[in-house]
Design a protein around this motif. Structure first.
Motif, mmCIF file in Angstrom:
data_model
loop_
_atom_site.group_PDB
_atom_site.id
_atom_site.type_symbol
_atom_site.label_atom_id
_atom_site.label_comp_id
_atom_site.label_asym_id
_atom_site.label_seq_id
_atom_site.Cartn_x
_atom_site.Cartn_y
_atom_site.Cartn_z
ATOM 1 N N UNK A 1 0.837 -1.203 0.000
ATOM 2 C CA UNK A 1 0.000 0.000 0.000
ATOM 3 C C UNK A 1 0.871 1.252 0.000
ATOM 4 N N UNK A 2 1.930 1.247 0.761
ATOM 5 C CA UNK A 2 2.839 2.391 0.756
ATOM 6 C C UNK A 2 3.561 2.516 -0.583
ATOM 7 N N UNK A 3 3.920 1.393 -1.167
ATOM 8 C CA UNK A 3 4.611 1.413 -2.462
ATOM 9 C C UNK A 3 3.718 2.015 -3.555
ATOM 10 N N UNK A 4 2.420 1.732 -3.500
ATOM 11 C CA UNK A 4 1.490 2.187 -4.534
ATOM 12 C C UNK A 4 1.500 3.702 -4.699
ATOM 13 N N UNK A 5 1.655 4.425 -3.600
ATOM 14 C CA UNK A 5 1.584 5.883 -3.674
ATOM 15 C C UNK A 5 2.752 6.480 -4.454
ATOM 16 N N UNK A 6 3.799 5.707 -4.672
ATOM 17 C CA UNK A 6 4.943 6.206 -5.419
ATOM 18 C C UNK A 6 4.976 5.739 -6.861
ATOM 19 N N UNK A 7 3.925 5.042 -7.294
ATOM 20 C CA UNK A 7 3.895 4.500 -8.661
ATOM 21 C C UNK A 7 3.360 5.517 -9.664
ATOM 22 N N UNK A 8 3.950 5.516 -10.832
ATOM 23 C CA UNK A 8 3.469 6.348 -11.939
ATOM 24 C C UNK A 8 2.726 5.519 -12.980
ATOM 25 N N UNK A 9 3.129 4.257 -13.127
ATOM 26 C CA UNK A 9 2.457 3.347 -14.052
ATOM 27 C C UNK A 9 2.405 1.963 -13.423
ATOM 28 N N UNK A 10 1.239 1.334 -13.527
ATOM 29 C CA UNK A 10 1.033 -0.013 -13.000
ATOM 30 C C UNK A 10 0.463 -0.875 -14.123
ATOM 31 N N UNK A 11 0.992 -2.068 -14.254
ATOM 32 C CA UNK A 11 0.549 -2.975 -15.310
ATOM 33 C C UNK A 11 0.106 -4.299 -14.684
ATOM 34 N N UNK A 12 -1.066 -4.801 -15.099
ATOM 35 C CA UNK A 12 -1.560 -6.105 -14.665
ATOM 36 C C UNK A 12 -1.527 -7.054 -15.854
ATOM 37 N N UNK A 13 -1.047 -8.268 -15.627
ATOM 38 C CA UNK A 13 -0.951 -9.285 -16.661
ATOM 39 C C UNK A 13 -1.676 -10.546 -16.205
ATOM 40 N N UNK A 14 -2.474 -11.101 -17.086
ATOM 41 C CA UNK A 14 -3.145 -12.371 -16.767
ATOM 42 C C UNK A 14 -2.242 -13.526 -17.213
ATOM 43 N N UNK A 15 -0.991 -13.447 -16.792
ATOM 44 C CA UNK A 15 0.010 -14.448 -17.144
ATOM 45 C C UNK A 15 0.702 -14.870 -15.851
ATOM 46 N N UNK A 16 0.278 -15.953 -15.262
ATOM 47 C CA UNK A 16 0.850 -16.349 -13.974
ATOM 48 C C UNK A 16 2.308 -16.772 -14.092
ATOM 49 N N UNK A 17 3.119 -16.394 -13.100
ATOM 50 C CA UNK A 17 4.482 -16.893 -13.028
ATOM 51 C C UNK A 17 4.799 -17.439 -11.637
ATOM 52 N N UNK A 18 3.838 -17.379 -10.711
ATOM 53 C CA UNK A 18 4.098 -17.711 -9.312
ATOM 54 C C UNK A 18 3.108 -18.764 -8.826
ATOM 55 N N UNK A 19 3.615 -19.750 -8.089
ATOM 56 C CA UNK A 19 2.759 -20.754 -7.444
ATOM 57 C C UNK A 19 2.800 -20.555 -5.942
ATOM 58 N N UNK A 20 1.637 -20.270 -5.368
ATOM 59 C CA UNK A 20 1.488 -20.083 -3.930
ATOM 60 C C UNK A 20 1.021 -21.402 -3.326
ATOM 61 N N UNK A 21 1.830 -21.968 -2.449
ATOM 62 C CA UNK A 21 1.522 -23.266 -1.859
ATOM 63 C C UNK A 21 0.561 -23.104 -0.688
ATOM 64 N N UNK A 22 -0.474 -23.915 -0.667
ATOM 65 C CA UNK A 22 -1.484 -23.823 0.392
ATOM 66 C C UNK A 22 -1.472 -25.050 1.303
#
Length: 368
Positions: free
Chosen positions: A220-241
């Motif tokens: 949340x703190x990092x977001x305030x310093x962003x000028x451009x944000x990009x979202x990709x529907x291309x997963x690269x990470x597996x979160x183990x549950x």
């Protein structure tokens, strides 16, 4: 490879380390090697493409670095980390920090020299095809944050439409609000690429005093310093549950942890634009949901059904949760995740408890 992309690669000279992958490792002897090898495999894809022609391998710095931060393990984690370092000289480094994931990540940030920073938990890993996503990130030079869809257990979690999304200028507030209102989907530090210069420009670090949701405050703190944000529907990470994470396991102490974290987020949001501040109410309600499912109504909790309901009502009436729950608006806050608050507003605590119990059961089955 696409001809246009190939030409762009050949014309652009990349200098310096591009990726710093920070892996906090605490009692991770069973999964650490898998995590490291997944990064090595992904980076092989990046390096084996025509990026080589751009001069990356001729530079004095490696394309990437893996920083394993051992923090107080009681098993063979450090021995394994040292072996991985020896086997991958110049690419893997083992460091030590005080105990705690925030201390480990902060140590990694102090040592990182890559243009992009990735946080990888030792029990997670980068999936097949991650190299393609990382390679393409090299050309998003004007982007401060890349957020990708991901795998959670056996399920793919879509964070954006298939064509992706880009936000800049006035649109930035829209994605910031969306992320704050949906913290379980958007405010973890994994499955993201951060610009290291943006982190250092804001002098950001993780708060070691926070035991839970410490990554949410960082994002949340990092977001305030962003000028451009990009979202990709291309997963690269597996979160183990299925690893028995302390975050997902009942221990009887999470109430204070979630309260402390929420106070910190609320305090930070006070200086943000009004729409972002309003999103803080939804964030608080989602934190309350997490506390109820992971602690109060956990199947491992020794409390009786009536004691769980009394505990829920008590916490709902105390800060920092009370102000967030009082801001519930049935027209604005819609969907199943807000149903417990609709019921609580109608004094239907038993019905709200039933929902939390059902969700706790679902979690136990999914993570068991």
């Amino acid at each position: 490879m696409n001809t246009i992309l190939l030409n762009r690669i050949e014309k652009k000279h990349f200098s310096g380390t591009q990726f710093s992958v920070i892996i906090p490792a605490h009692n991770a002897e069973k999964t650490l090697q898998r995590a490291v090898e997944s990064v090595l495999t992904a980076m092989e894809t990046v390096a084996s493409d025509a990026v080589i022609a751009s001069g990356l391998q001729e530079d004095s710095c490696p394309l990437f670095e893996i920083l394993i931060i051992e923090n107080g393990s009681e098993d063979a984690t450090e021995f394994l980390a040292r072996r991985l370092e020896a086997e991958n000289d110049g690419f893997v480094r083992t460091l030590k920090s005080d105990r705690g994931v925030s201390n480990a990540r902060n140590r990694g940030l102090e040592e990182a020299c890559g243009k992009w920073v990735l946080f990888l938990d030792a029990d997670d890993y980068l999936i097949e095809g991650a190299g393609d996503v990382l390679r393409d990130a090299l050309y998003f030079t004007g982007t401060d944050l890349i957020i990708c869809s991901y795998e959670a257990g056996g399920q793919k979690v879509h964070l954006c439409p298939s064509e992706g999304e880009r936000f800049s200028g006035k649109q930035l507030q829209d994605i910031i609000v969306r992320m704050i209102e949906n913290p379980t989907r958007y405010t973890s530090v994994w499955t993201k690429l951060f610009r290291r210069d943006c982190i250092e420009r804001q002098k950001l670090r993780f708060d070691p005093a926070l035991r839970l949701s410490e990554d949410s405050l960082f994002v949340i703190r990092y977001l305030s310093g962003c000028r451009r944000i990009r979202l990709l529907d291309r997963p690269f990470y597996h979160y183990s549950t299925d690893g028995g994470s302390a975050v997902r396991t009942w221990d009887g102490t999470k109430e204070e942890g979630y309260k402390k974290s929420l106070f910190a987020v609320q305090d930070y949001l006070k200086i943000q634009p009004s729409q972002v501040r309003q999103a803080g109410a939804a964030y608080g309600m989602m934190q309350f949901n997490l506390l109820m499912v992971r602690e109060v109504f956990s199947l491992s909790s020794p409390l009786s059904a009536l004691e769980k309901i009394r505990t829920m009502k008590r916490i709902a009436g105390e800060e920092p949760f009370s102000s967030a729950i009082e801001a519930y608006d049935r027209k604005r806050h819609t969907g199943a995740r807000y149903l417990p608050f609709r019921l609580l507003s109608r004094k239907m605590a038993f019905a709200a408890a039933g929902i939390y119990t059902a969700r706790a059961v679902q979690n136990a089955r999914r993570e068991g």
